[in-house]
Design a protein around this motif. Structure first.
Motif, PDB file in Angstrom:
ATOM      1  N   TRP A 166     125.608  30.248  71.965  1.00  0.00           N
ATOM      2  CA  TRP A 166     124.660  29.352  71.285  1.00  0.00           C
ATOM      3  C   TRP A 166     124.574  29.655  69.792  1.00  0.00           C
ATOM      4  CZ3 TRP A 166     119.885  30.501  68.883  1.00  0.00           C
ATOM      5  CH2 TRP A 166     119.118  29.375  68.525  1.00  0.00           C
ATOM      6  N   SER A 167     124.526  30.925  69.438  1.00  0.00           N
ATOM      7  CA  SER A 167     124.459  31.272  68.008  1.00  0.00           C
ATOM      8  C   SER A 167     125.708  30.801  67.268  1.00  0.00           C
ATOM      9  CB  SER A 167     124.289  32.780  67.855  1.00  0.00           C
ATOM     10  OG  SER A 167     125.376  33.476  68.455  1.00  0.00           O
ATOM     11  N   GLY A 168     126.879  30.850  67.909  1.00  0.00           N
ATOM     12  CA  GLY A 168     128.088  30.331  67.271  1.00  0.00           C
ATOM     13  C   GLY A 168     128.032  28.831  67.061  1.00  0.00           C
ATOM     14  N   LEU A 169     127.455  28.121  68.054  1.00  0.00           N
ATOM     15  CA  LEU A 169     127.306  26.664  67.898  1.00  0.00           C
ATOM     16  C   LEU A 169     126.378  26.326  66.730  1.00  0.00           C
ATOM     17  CD1 LEU A 169     127.584  23.707  68.902  1.00  0.00           C
ATOM     18  CD2 LEU A 169     125.672  24.189  70.448  1.00  0.00           C
ATOM     19  N   ILE A 170     125.236  26.978  66.667  1.00  0.00           N
ATOM     20  CA  ILE A 170     124.283  26.699  65.582  1.00  0.00           C
ATOM     21  C   ILE A 170     124.879  27.096  64.241  1.00  0.00           C
ATOM     22  CG2 ILE A 170     121.998  27.249  64.682  1.00  0.00           C
ATOM     23  CD1 ILE A 170     122.019  25.447  67.161  1.00  0.00           C
ATOM     24  N   ALA A 171     125.613  28.206  64.202  1.00  0.00           N
ATOM     25  CA  ALA A 171     126.248  28.610  62.945  1.00  0.00           C
ATOM     26  C   ALA A 171     127.297  27.603  62.514  1.00  0.00           C
ATOM     27  CB  ALA A 171     126.875  29.995  63.106  1.00  0.00           C
ATOM     28  N   THR A 172     128.054  27.061  63.456  1.00  0.00           N
ATOM     29  CA  THR A 172     129.057  26.058  63.108  1.00  0.00           C
ATOM     30  C   THR A 172     128.398  24.801  62.554  1.00  0.00           C
ATOM     31  OG1 THR A 172     130.562  26.889  64.802  1.00  0.00           O
ATOM     32  CG2 THR A 172     130.936  24.665  64.011  1.00  0.00           C
ATOM     33  N   VAL A 173     127.335  24.340  63.222  1.00  0.00           N
ATOM     34  CA  VAL A 173     126.652  23.127  62.749  1.00  0.00           C
ATOM     35  C   VAL A 173     125.970  23.373  61.409  1.00  0.00           C
ATOM     36  CG1 VAL A 173     124.849  21.447  63.295  1.00  0.00           C
ATOM     37  CG2 VAL A 173     126.347  22.289  65.101  1.00  0.00           C
ATOM     38  N   GLY A 174     125.349  24.540  61.226  1.00  0.00           N
ATOM     39  CA  GLY A 174     124.580  24.781  60.007  1.00  0.00           C
ATOM     40  C   GLY A 174     125.404  25.204  58.820  1.00  0.00           C
ATOM     41  N   LEU A 175     126.496  25.934  59.047  1.00  0.00           N
ATOM     42  CA  LEU A 175     127.267  26.457  57.926  1.00  0.00           C
ATOM     43  C   LEU A 175     128.406  25.543  57.498  1.00  0.00           C
ATOM     44  CD1 LEU A 175     127.467  30.239  58.948  1.00  0.00           C
ATOM     45  CD2 LEU A 175     125.835  29.112  57.416  1.00  0.00           C
ATOM     46  N   ALA A 176     128.931  24.740  58.394  1.00  0.00           N
ATOM     47  CA  ALA A 176     130.025  23.843  58.025  1.00  0.00           C
ATOM     48  C   ALA A 176     129.520  22.758  57.078  1.00  0.00           C
ATOM     49  CB  ALA A 176     130.640  23.215  59.272  1.00  0.00           C
ATOM     50  N   PRO A 177     130.325  22.376  56.093  1.00  0.00           N
ATOM     51  CA  PRO A 177     129.863  21.347  55.146  1.00  0.00           C
ATOM     52  C   PRO A 177     129.488  20.028  55.812  1.00  0.00           C
ATOM     53  CG  PRO A 177     131.807  22.474  54.294  1.00  0.00           C
ATOM     54  CD  PRO A 177     131.630  22.922  55.717  1.00  0.00           C
ATOM     55  N   GLN A 178     130.261  19.629  56.804  1.00  0.00           N
ATOM     56  CA  GLN A 178     129.991  18.367  57.489  1.00  0.00           C
ATOM     57  C   GLN A 178     129.575  18.606  58.950  1.00  0.00           C
ATOM     58  OE1 GLN A 178     133.496  15.931  57.097  1.00  0.00           O
ATOM     59  NE2 GLN A 178     133.171  15.563  54.901  1.00  0.00           N
ATOM     60  N   GLY A 179     129.000  19.745  59.221  1.00  0.00           N
ATOM     61  CA  GLY A 179     128.663  20.079  60.600  1.00  0.00           C
ATOM     62  C   GLY A 179     127.622  19.157  61.198  1.00  0.00           C
ATOM     63  N   GLN A 180     126.559  18.879  60.443  1.00  0.00           N
ATOM     64  CA  GLN A 180     125.494  18.029  60.987  1.00  0.00           C
ATOM     65  C   GLN A 180     125.926  16.571  61.056  1.00  0.00           C
ATOM     66  OE1 GLN A 180     121.458  18.839  59.690  1.00  0.00           O
ATOM     67  NE2 GLN A 180     122.132  20.691  58.581  1.00  0.00           N
ATOM     68  N   GLN A 181     126.818  16.135  60.167  1.00  0.00           N
ATOM     69  CA  GLN A 181     127.314  14.757  60.251  1.00  0.00           C
ATOM     70  C   GLN A 181     128.269  14.570  61.415  1.00  0.00           C
ATOM     71  OE1 GLN A 181     127.251  16.583  57.479  1.00  0.00           O
ATOM     72  NE2 GLN A 181     125.680  15.506  56.271  1.00  0.00           N
ATOM     73  N   LEU A 182     129.082  15.580  61.705  1.00  0.00           N
ATOM     74  CA  LEU A 182     130.071  15.439  62.773  1.00  0.00           C
ATOM     75  C   LEU A 182     129.496  15.731  64.152  1.00  0.00           C
ATOM     76  CD1 LEU A 182     133.168  17.132  61.073  1.00  0.00           C
ATOM     77  CD2 LEU A 182     132.740  14.694  61.375  1.00  0.00           C
ATOM     78  N   MET A 183     128.495  16.609  64.252  1.00  0.00           N
ATOM     79  CA  MET A 183     127.998  17.020  65.562  1.00  0.00           C
ATOM     80  C   MET A 183     126.575  16.501  65.786  1.00  0.00           C
ATOM     81  SD  MET A 183     129.659  20.866  65.772  1.00  0.00           S
ATOM     82  CE  MET A 183     129.479  20.950  67.542  1.00  0.00           C
ATOM     83  N   PHE A 184     125.548  17.193  65.332  1.00  0.00           N
ATOM     84  CA  PHE A 184     124.171  16.712  65.489  1.00  0.00           C
ATOM     85  C   PHE A 184     123.337  17.344  64.389  1.00  0.00           C
ATOM     86  CE2 PHE A 184     124.691  20.441  68.170  1.00  0.00           C
ATOM     87  CZ  PHE A 184     123.622  21.239  67.822  1.00  0.00           C
ATOM     88  N   THR A 185     122.211  16.707  64.096  1.00  0.00           N
ATOM     89  CA  THR A 185     121.321  17.172  63.040  1.00  0.00           C
ATOM     90  C   THR A 185     120.473  18.327  63.557  1.00  0.00           C
ATOM     91  OG1 THR A 185     121.238  14.920  62.162  1.00  0.00           O
ATOM     92  CG2 THR A 185     119.555  16.463  61.389  1.00  0.00           C
ATOM     93  N   LEU A 186     120.350  19.336  62.713  1.00  0.00           N
ATOM     94  CA  LEU A 186     119.535  20.497  63.079  1.00  0.00           C
ATOM     95  C   LEU A 186     118.064  20.206  62.790  1.00  0.00           C
ATOM     96  CD1 LEU A 186     121.653  23.556  61.840  1.00  0.00           C
ATOM     97  CD2 LEU A 186     121.338  22.731  64.176  1.00  0.00           C
TER      98      LEU A 186
END
Length: 401
Positions: A166-186
């Protein structure tokens, strides 16, 4: 004494773990813009999965059973997790479903959402869920987690579902430049929902590992960590380890074996109070002893029934034999004179009123013998197949076991 064979190499489990980690790493690499999933799936994931599958079929490894159970329980845990996630996505509308979009990353067709949904969910269940299950089972087998209690196993699996999954998923979404656009909004809601889903995943995976812990006996290496074995419940004998187990005999005695063995075997463990080796019954020998006791009881019943039947048969006059000459029946001694033995019994004719309604045996036997004969006949009961369908009083035998 010949040395024990060396365990097989660790290359195959390493390939399984690498294959299990690639689907999640491919998602992170795509979101960070390093490698597109269409390329990583075609170049790394699918070829390696094919090689591992062929090796598992044609060259089985001792650790393949552990890997297979990890794959199955990982897929099942992911499916139960999705029951909760899809309810919050499509029924409550709390967040979006990015799995069909992820499938289009693999197919390379952004407009084909139906095909993207099929490919994306196959990737999610087999690649992500199964890969996490394989990784946890292999790591747990290396650490010797199967020796721990169920609570420890479940807590370890839940912790593994939270970190690093889970921490890896949240880190990917939060740290990637387009993570929230490609996956889901935090948001607090999405973070909480994703955390609850991974807690469910870890709980199911831990229970699955505990249920399949017997498969860990096929793991060919000793655990790296000296984890303490789970304490048995009060009144329950502790399980014996593989080192203490007795080798199975080549020709085990059958259930009707006449081999007499001691039903109790010494236990290698030493009690903490008296210092004497504990003794407990061996299950196989206890069963054989019970069978022998039943057989002896049945033979004793048959012998006693045969003796009693022979005694009663001796009292019955044979057909065609005069009653006075019947063997085993005491005959009345002929009196020389009335003064010697008292009044002489004069047999009456069959038509006399005194003898009406009496049997020939009653007219022949003396009163004491006839009373004993009648008592035995009246005390009989049906149920014996070995003695003419009759069972005589006093022949019941309690089952010794």
């Amino acid at each position: 004494m010949s040395p024990s064979p060396a365990p097989p190499g660790f290359v195959r489990p390493a390939l399984h773990v690498l294959l299990a980690a690639l689907p999640l790493l491919a998602i992170s690499a795509h979101v960070f813009g390093l490698v597109e999933m269409q390329i990583s799936a075609a170049v790394a994931v699918i070829p390696l999965a094919t090689v591992v599958l062929v090796l598992s079929v044609f060259a089985p490894h001792a650790a393949d059973r552990v890997v297979l159970h990890g794959l199955v329980w990982g897929v099942l845990a992911c499916g139960i997790y999705d029951v909760f996630r899809l309810d919050t996505v499509y029924m409550l509308g709390l967040w979006g479903d990015f799995i069909p979009t992820m499938g289009t990353w693999i197919t390379g067709n952004p407009d084909g959402m139906v095909g993207g949904a099929v490919v994306g969910y196959l990737w999610r269940y087999i690649g992500d869920g199964g890969g996490i299950g394989i990784t946890f089972f292999v790591v747990a087998a290396v650490c010797g987690l199967q020796r721990c209690s169920r609570r420890t196993v479940v807590l370890a699996a839940v912790g593994f579902g939270v970190f690093p999954v889970w921490s890896g998923l949240i880190a990917t979404v939060g740290l990637a430049p387009q993570g929230q656009q490609l996956m889901f909004t935090l948001t607090p809601t999405t973070v909480l929902l994703s955390l609850i889903g991974h807690l469910i995943f870890g709980l199911v995976l831990g229970l699955g590992f505990w249920r399949s812990r017997a498969v860990l006996s096929s793991w060919p290496w000793a655990p790296l960590l000296g984890l303490r074995a789970a304490e048995p419940s009060p009144g329950v004998a502790a399980p014996r380890s593989s080192e203490d187990a007795e080798p199975a005999p080549l020709f085990a005695p059958g259930p009707h074996s006449a081999v007499v063995e001691d039903a109790f075997v010494p236990e290698p463990r030493v009690s903490g109070t008296g210092g004497m080796a504990a003794r407990r019954p061996h299950p196989g020998r206890v069963r054989e002893r019970a069978v022998r006791v039943r057989q002896r009881g049945a033979e004793a019943r048959e012998r006693r029934d045969a003796q009693e039947f022979a005694t009663v048969q001796a009292l019955v006059p044979r057909k065609g034999t005069p009653a006075d000459d019947a063997p085993g029946i005491p005959r009345q001694r002929a009196s020389a004179s009335p003064e010697d033995d008292g009044p002489v019994r004069t047999p009456a004719t069959s038509g006399s009123p005194a003898m009406s309604g009496t049997s020939p045996a009653e007219r022949t036997l003396d009163p004491d013998t006839w009373a004993e004969f009648r008592r035995r006949l009246e005390s009989t009961e049906p149920g014996r197949r070995a003695h003419g369908g009759r069972r005589y009083a006093g022949s019941e035998q309690r089952d010794p076991v």
